[in-house]
Design an enzyme around this catalytic site. Structure first.
Site, PDB file in Angstrom:
ATOM      1  N   PRO A 251       0.769  -1.250   0.000  1.00 55.43           N
ATOM      2  CA  PRO A 251       0.000   0.000   0.000  1.00 55.43           C
ATOM      3  C   PRO A 251       0.801   1.303   0.000  1.00 55.43           C
ATOM      4  O   PRO A 251       0.748   2.097   0.940  1.00 55.43           O
ATOM      5  CB  PRO A 251      -0.839  -0.131   1.267  1.00 55.43           C
ATOM      6  CG  PRO A 251       0.007  -0.948   2.186  1.00 55.43           C
ATOM      7  CD  PRO A 251       0.725  -1.927   1.293  1.00 55.43           C
ATOM      8  N   CYS A 252       1.486   1.565  -1.083  1.00 54.85           N
ATOM      9  CA  CYS A 252       2.220   2.825  -1.208  1.00 54.85           C
ATOM     10  C   CYS A 252       1.268   4.012  -1.327  1.00 54.85           C
ATOM     11  O   CYS A 252       1.677   5.157  -1.102  1.00 54.85           O
ATOM     12  CB  CYS A 252       3.193   2.785  -2.381  1.00 54.85           C
ATOM     13  SG  CYS A 252       2.416   2.444  -3.966  1.00 54.85           S
ATOM     14  N   HIS A 253      -0.003   3.742  -1.630  1.00 55.21           N
ATOM     15  CA  HIS A 253      -0.983   4.838  -1.696  1.00 55.21           C
ATOM     16  C   HIS A 253      -1.210   5.469  -0.324  1.00 55.21           C
ATOM     17  O   HIS A 253      -1.726   6.569  -0.227  1.00 55.21           O
ATOM     18  CB  HIS A 253      -2.313   4.341  -2.284  1.00 55.21           C
ATOM     19  CG  HIS A 253      -2.979   3.272  -1.483  1.00 55.21           C
ATOM     20  ND1 HIS A 253      -2.663   1.938  -1.622  1.00 55.21           N
ATOM     21  CD2 HIS A 253      -3.940   3.336  -0.530  1.00 55.21           C
ATOM     22  CE1 HIS A 253      -3.401   1.230  -0.801  1.00 55.21           C
ATOM     23  NE2 HIS A 253      -4.190   2.044  -0.117  1.00 55.21           N
TER      24      HIS A 253
END
Length: 191
Positions: A160-162
């Site tokens: 989850p780089c978001h």
């Protein structure tokens, strides 16, 4: 030239047979499929070690497959059933029935891998700054390197780089575009 519906059915059967026989004989180094989600079509690719790539349509799926063919192996074939678990977990995520992923991953190496291994520690619906992630991985001065690791994350959504934002709270960039990043953050905030 094949042009009738019967010809299309024959081609589909032959392709399924090719998929099954090459996969069963160990001739496939990478498998891929596409799945639809609220953000459009996602390309999923895996090696025997695990999920290696999730790509948005905006990344050009053909280009992603070409890159995987050059960097991973030219023996990549559409074998959807190898990605059934990934497709199911993504569907559960987008329908708010899953908050973490339990998939084996085939990650890159070096500092990027270190960052990508720590990103799932940012909980569902939470965010961290690039600076906080740098501190999390034990290198507080590596803020720009964390940004690069997020920008080159081959497994968006699953890793989850978001959830990583600029220090001032603004979005920063995202491989799927700012609309996709906003949609993912809103999805998680609504849960």
């Amino acid at each position: 030239m094949l042009s009738t519906p019967q010809d299309a059915a024959i081609l589909q059967r032959l392709h399924r047979r090719l998929e099954a026989e090459t996969d069963g004989a160990g001739l496939v180094d990478g498998a891929y499929t596409t799945v639809d989600c609220p953000l459009g079509s996602l390309l999923l690719a895996a090696t025997p070690k695990g999920l290696v790539r999730v790509a948005y349509a905006s990344e050009d799926h053909d280009q992603v497959l070409d890159t995987l063919g050059r960097k991973l192996s030219p023996r990549i074939l559409r074998v959807p059933w190898r990605l059934d678990d990934a497709a199911r977990e993504l569907d559960e995520y987008f329908t708010r029935r899953r908050k973490t992923f339990d998939l084996p991953l085939d990650l890159s190496h070096g500092f990027r891998q270190t960052v990508q291994r720590h990103l799932p520690e940012i909980g569902y619906g939470q965010t961290r700054s690039y600076r906080q992630v740098a501190e999390l991985v034990g290198n507080p001065r590596a803020v720009c390197a964390v940004g690069t690791a997020c920008a080159t994350n081959p497994l968006p959504v699953v890793v989850p780089c978001h959830r990583v934002l600029r220090t001032d709270g603004t979005l920063g960039g995202y491989i799927g575009g700012l609309e996709a990043k906003t949609a993912l953050l809103n999805l998680e905030a609504a849960a």
